[in-house]
Design an enzyme around this catalytic site. Structure first.
Site, mmCIF file in Angstrom:
data_model
loop_
_atom_site.group_PDB
_atom_site.id
_atom_site.type_symbol
_atom_site.label_atom_id
_atom_site.label_comp_id
_atom_site.label_asym_id
_atom_site.label_seq_id
_atom_site.Cartn_x
_atom_site.Cartn_y
_atom_site.Cartn_z
ATOM 1 N N ARG A 1 -13.396 -8.361 2.635
ATOM 2 C CA ARG A 1 -12.158 -8.211 2.307
ATOM 3 C C ARG A 1 -11.228 -9.430 2.899
ATOM 4 O O ARG A 1 -10.551 -9.735 1.964
ATOM 5 C CB ARG A 1 -11.675 -6.845 3.106
ATOM 6 C CG ARG A 1 -12.031 -5.513 2.672
ATOM 7 C CD ARG A 1 -11.699 -5.217 1.117
ATOM 8 N NE ARG A 1 -10.337 -5.104 1.163
ATOM 9 C CZ ARG A 1 -9.531 -4.132 1.420
ATOM 10 N NH1 ARG A 1 -10.069 -3.156 1.830
ATOM 11 N NH2 ARG A 1 -8.223 -4.331 1.049
ATOM 12 N N HIS B 1 -7.375 0.977 -6.293
ATOM 13 C CA HIS B 1 -7.711 -0.035 -5.128
ATOM 14 C C HIS B 1 -8.422 -1.324 -5.472
ATOM 15 O O HIS B 1 -9.409 -1.593 -5.208
ATOM 16 C CB HIS B 1 -8.593 0.493 -4.228
ATOM 17 C CG HIS B 1 -8.451 0.145 -2.687
ATOM 18 N ND1 HIS B 1 -7.938 -0.777 -2.402
ATOM 19 C CD2 HIS B 1 -9.453 0.594 -1.722
ATOM 20 C CE1 HIS B 1 -7.818 -1.185 -1.223
ATOM 21 N NE2 HIS B 1 -8.761 -0.241 -0.687
ATOM 22 N N ASP C 1 -17.060 7.494 -1.910
ATOM 23 C CA ASP C 1 -15.922 7.459 -1.206
ATOM 24 C C ASP C 1 -15.583 8.902 -0.597
ATOM 25 O O ASP C 1 -16.212 9.709 -1.004
ATOM 26 C CB ASP C 1 -14.666 6.683 -2.014
ATOM 27 C CG ASP C 1 -13.322 6.734 -1.337
ATOM 28 O OD1 ASP C 1 -13.462 6.546 -0.130
ATOM 29 O OD2 ASP C 1 -12.437 6.499 -1.988
ATOM 30 N N ARG D 1 0.921 -1.284 0.057
ATOM 31 C CA ARG D 1 0.045 -0.022 -0.026
ATOM 32 C C ARG D 1 0.908 1.167 -0.009
ATOM 33 O O ARG D 1 1.786 1.277 0.966
ATOM 34 C CB ARG D 1 -0.762 -0.036 1.187
ATOM 35 C CG ARG D 1 -1.609 1.237 1.273
ATOM 36 C CD ARG D 1 -2.538 1.287 2.401
ATOM 37 N NE ARG D 1 -3.963 0.742 2.062
ATOM 38 C CZ ARG D 1 -5.117 0.703 2.331
ATOM 39 N NH1 ARG D 1 -5.305 1.648 3.334
ATOM 40 N NH2 ARG D 1 -6.060 0.108 1.936
ATOM 41 N N GLN E 1 -10.276 -3.904 -2.986
ATOM 42 C CA GLN E 1 -11.746 -3.472 -2.471
ATOM 43 C C GLN E 1 -12.656 -3.895 -3.448
ATOM 44 O O GLN E 1 -13.878 -4.387 -3.276
ATOM 45 C CB GLN E 1 -11.755 -2.068 -2.383
ATOM 46 C CG GLN E 1 -13.037 -1.488 -1.798
ATOM 47 C CD GLN E 1 -13.272 -2.017 -0.381
ATOM 48 O OE1 GLN E 1 -12.233 -1.826 0.566
ATOM 49 N NE2 GLN E 1 -14.204 -2.434 -0.183
ATOM 50 N N CYS F 1 -16.276 2.012 0.707
ATOM 51 C CA CYS F 1 -14.975 1.115 1.073
ATOM 52 C C CYS F 1 -14.772 1.495 2.652
ATOM 53 O O CYS F 1 -14.148 0.560 3.217
ATOM 54 C CB CYS F 1 -14.104 1.449 -0.145
ATOM 55 S SG CYS F 1 -13.342 2.901 0.097
#
Ligand code: CP
Ligand code: NVA
Length: 304
Positions: A290, A134, A222, A107, A137, A262
């Site tokens: 996840r 991402h 988001d 990340r 996700q 998310c």
């Protein structure tokens, strides 16, 4: 080791539609199995190296717990404590780390860093969020949609807010999973044009959130300011006024529409508190998934 045979997961489009469908099926199986208390140690003695240049709750916990449940081990590597964080070249770090661990998760900020690392890594590399994408996700989001409503092919999904890493991964998902993505973002916050062009007819910018959400099957949003954009918070609050997912917007969607985010969420900004707590909000399933979808991803990259 032959690097050409190493499969990485840097973008959702690194996997075919068939592979992604298979992965989600496996994630649903692993979830049911976990619920029954069964033990699946398919990754016994395998180690996942986890490089985090940004904060995380869900990603770290899901990868670390996932490796434990599969019989393996996960190693948290912070830039404060590694030589990578002190400027050791990416290619040297990639060669060394991948000679010892079996798989690596990163990340970070620049997407190019993950691509550069993967180029020199003999172990599979997973993108666990960059400024651009991402993809992990999206595995969880697609699993969640399949569990609640079945196949997403032919459906319409509405993205409300910033044309950011999550939006870009939704554009990639539209291509691979066969849905139409309406993107409601204010001018100046459009998604990447190359990704938009690649999505072709699968994605379209519709500035007005109400029009974009008309009859839609899934509404997603988001945060307005992503990690690394904290100093733009006030500016973005102004730019995104009118781009909140609230009850009025959800009322314009299909009666069976779901809401996803998310997380972490900023209630009262991109989403009203009432929407997060609605029964068509599946944010907690999304977060839990996840774990299951990444277990399926780890198996796919290490055992296939
Ligand atoms: N959604 C997500 O990636 O959460 P974290 O930042 O907590 O990992
Ligand atoms: N767009 C957000 C996603 C967090 C999971 C960020 O990059 O901060």
């Amino acid at each position: 080791m032959n690097q050409t045979q190493t499969r990485h997961f840097l973008a959702l489009t690194d996997l075919s539609s068939g592979e992604l469908k298979g992965l989600i099926k496996r994630a649903i199986e692993l979830k049911a199995s976990q619920r029954r208390g069964e033990i699946h140690e398919t990754l016994k003695n395998r180690t996942l190296g986890m490089i985090f240049d940004k904060s995380s709750t869900r990603t770290r916990i899901s990868f670390e717990t996932g490796m434990t449940q599969l019989g393996g081990h996960a190693l948290f590597l912070s830039p404060r404590d590694t030589q990578l964080g002190r400027g050791e070249p990416i290619e040297d770090s990639a060669r060394v780390m991948s000679s010892m661990v079996d798989i690596i998760m990163i990340r970070t900020f620049d997407h190019e860093k993950v691509e550069h690392f993967a180029q020199y890594s003999t172990a599979p590399v997973i993108n666990a969020l960059t400024d651009l994408l991402h993809p992990c996700q999206l595995l969880a989001d697609m699993q969640t949609y399949f569990e609640h409503r079945g196949d997403i092919r032919g459906k319409t999904v509405t993205w409300v807010g910033d044309g950011n890493n999550m939006c870009h991964s939704y554009m990639n998902a539209a291509i691979r999973f066969g849905f139409k993505l309406n993107i409601a973002c204010p001018e100046g916050y459009d998604p990447d044009t190359t990704i938009l062009d690649t999505a072709g007819d699968s994605a379209e910018i519709i500035r007005d959130p109400m029009a974009a959400a008309d009859g839609t099957d899934l509404v997603v949003t988001d945060v307005w300011a992503s990690m690394g954009q904290e100093e733009e918070q006030a500016l973005r609050e102004k730019a995104f006024a009118g781009y909140q997912v609230n009850d009025a917007l959800m009322a314009n969607a299909d009666k069976d529409a779901l809401f996803m985010h998310c997380l972490p969420a900023h209630r009262g900004e991109e989403v009203s508190a009432s929407v997060i707590d609605r029964k068509d909000s599946v944010v907690w399933d999304e977060a839990e998934n996840r774990l299951h979808s990444q277990k399926a991803l780890l198996e796919f990259l290490l055992l296939n």
